[in-house]
Design an enzyme around this catalytic site. Structure first.
Site, PDB file in Angstrom:
ATOM      1  N   ALA A 183       0.858  -1.191   0.000  1.00  0.00           N
ATOM      2  CA  ALA A 183       0.000   0.000   0.000  1.00  0.00           C
ATOM      3  C   ALA A 183       0.890   1.236   0.000  1.00  0.00           C
ATOM      4  CB  ALA A 183      -0.944   0.001   1.197  1.00  0.00           C
ATOM      5  N   ASN A 184       0.266   2.393   0.188  1.00  0.00           N
ATOM      6  CA  ASN A 184       1.011   3.642   0.258  1.00  0.00           C
ATOM      7  C   ASN A 184       0.428   4.499   1.364  1.00  0.00           C
ATOM      8  OD1 ASN A 184      -1.203   5.287  -0.893  1.00  0.00           O
ATOM      9  ND2 ASN A 184      -0.746   4.131  -2.760  1.00  0.00           N
ATOM     10  N   ARG A 185       0.942   5.701   1.531  1.00  0.00           N
ATOM     11  CA  ARG A 185       0.610   6.533   2.695  1.00  0.00           C
ATOM     12  C   ARG A 185      -0.608   7.425   2.474  1.00  0.00           C
ATOM     13  NH1 ARG A 185       5.952   9.685   3.796  1.00  0.00           N
ATOM     14  NH2 ARG A 185       4.553  10.762   5.235  1.00  0.00           N
ATOM     15  N   SER A 186      -1.301   7.282   1.370  1.00  0.00           N
ATOM     16  CA  SER A 186      -2.437   8.167   1.107  1.00  0.00           C
ATOM     17  C   SER A 186      -3.533   7.981   2.150  1.00  0.00           C
ATOM     18  CB  SER A 186      -3.010   7.883  -0.283  1.00  0.00           C
ATOM     19  OG  SER A 186      -4.196   8.620  -0.494  1.00  0.00           O
ATOM     20  N   ALA A 205      -4.384   7.437  -4.970  1.00  0.00           N
ATOM     21  CA  ALA A 205      -2.981   7.018  -5.122  1.00  0.00           C
ATOM     22  C   ALA A 205      -2.987   5.521  -5.427  1.00  0.00           C
ATOM     23  CB  ALA A 205      -2.196   7.327  -3.853  1.00  0.00           C
TER      24      ALA A 205
END
Length: 402
Positions: free
Chosen positions: A212-215, A279
């Site tokens: 995943a990412n930090r969005s 994102a």
């Protein structure tokens, strides 16, 4: 649009979130607004009039039947003085009173007696906020043109968590500053079908792990709220997020990029405008494990394959919507965004820097917005304000392109 020299009556109703109201007064005055405060009896159980007098530099109003004030019809004077009435926090009880036209204290009476726009910033327990009676009261108020800001999701005073937390004072001021009163409908977006993506995607490695990412989804959710306030019919396709969808916005929850691609493409042909603020993961694991991968002392290798390109596929539709992309960059922001605008055949792109204390998991943002023959900078400012400015700019571009 600005709060400069605007006359704001700030109403404060009973609730623990009243402790934030003095800071809101200070922030409004920092924005060059003139503020007069009205406290309900419940509010005074949490915070004193003297506090508000100190930060507003004005007398504080508390009683409807104050002989000295009412000698000059004080509630009517306040109602006519105000350019806008803002109530923060607005309790469930106050929402009910306003919805049913009660006038049994100073605050409810001046709301009935004013022609100024009214903005409510609710704060309450999450179960109270989601109660059918509260939902009905809010619907009634919104049909009368009352504007709501929040509540937001987060920890509550009673130790629980959920939608019901008062918006932060800076975000309230940013939203008011972007509107300077009642929120106007943007003609180019009125009744248009707007499709927006938000948040991250999660690409499974095994049943308990994912990429995943930090969005956080804040930007996409703020854009959805701004588009709805501009008069659009908004559908928000979001990856995993703890945020609460704005009122009037249809929410579609997904987890992976493939799921988001499927839900977006199923709706894109019917949309007038598509804003890709999510994102989305560029890659996914080729073969996620069916069972949890056990830790060993040897290195593990993941084979990654490209995810479908949602933005490119929507832009390629023969009769598709006006398409707005986002570019999260760590370097050469404008150059990379201009290249993405051209390569994917977009109508407009909004680029921002991401990294340490930038872009993700913060309340402020700065956007470089580009189109074929122009460019604009939005911010730095709270994401709620940036979202409103972006929606206005998109509306102007829609007008310009016919």
């Amino acid at each position: 649009m600005s709060l400069f020299a605007k006359r704001i009556v700030l109403g404060v109703s009973g609730g623990i979130a009243a402790y934030k109201a003095p800071d809101l007064v200070r922030r409004l005055r920092d924005a060059s607004a003139e503020v007069r405060v009205v406290l309900t009896q419940g509010a005074q159980a949490f915070i004193t009039p003297l506090t508000f007098q100190a930060v507003s530099h004005q007398p504080v109003h508390t009683d409807l039947l104050d002989p000295e004030a009412e000698a000059g019809m004080g509630h009517l004077e306040l109602a006519r003085w105000a350019d806008q009435i803002v109530i923060a926090p607005a309790s469930a009880d106050l929402l009910a009173k306003l919805a049913h036209g009660h006038a049994n204290d100073l605050l409810t009476t001046l709301c009935l007696a004013t022609e100024a726009p009214i903005t409510l910033c609710p704060a309450m327990n999450h179960i109270m906020w989601q109660a059918p009676a509260t939902e009905a009261n809010i619907h009634t108020l919104e049909t009368r043109g009352v504007r709501l800001l929040g509540p937001i999701e987060g920890p509550l005073a009673e130790g629980e968590s959920g939608p019901g937390r008062l918006m932060e004072p800076l975000d309230i001021v940013a939203a008011l500053n972007g509107a300077a009163g009642a929120v106007p409908s943007i003609a180019a977006l009125s009744d248009k079908r707007v499709l927006i993506t938000a948040g991250p995607t999660r690409e499974p490695i095994d049943p308990v792990r994912f990429l995943a990412n930090r969005s956080s989804g804040r930007m996409g959710f703020a854009i959805a709220e701004a588009a709805a306030r501009a008069g659009a019919q908004v559908t928000l396709v979001t990856g995993p997020s703890q945020l609460t969808a704005p009122r009037g916005v249809t929410r579609v929850d997904v987890e992976t990029a493939e799921q988001m691609h499927r839900e977006v493409l199923a709706r894109a042909a019917q949309a007038d405008l598509f804003i890709a603020a999510a994102a989305v993961a560029d890659y996914r694991v080729a073969a996620p494990a069916d069972q949890k991968v056990k830790k060993t002392e040897t290195a593990q290798h993941l084979e990654l394959v490209p995810n479908p390109d949602i933005l490119r596929d929507v832009a390629a539709l023969s009769d598709g919507p006006f398409t707005v992309g986002f570019a999260a960059e760590t370097q050469a922001i404008v150059d990379n965004a201009r290249r993405k605008l051209t390569d994917k055949g977009l109508d407009l792109i909004a680029a921002n820097a991401v990294g340490e204390q930038q872009g993700f998991d913060v309340s402020d943002n700065t956007l470089q917005v580009l189109w074929s023959d122009g460019q604009a900078t939005l911010g730095p400012a709270p994401k709620t304000q940036i979202a409103s400015e972006l929606i206005e700019l998109i509306g102007a571009r829609l007008d310009a392109t016919g």
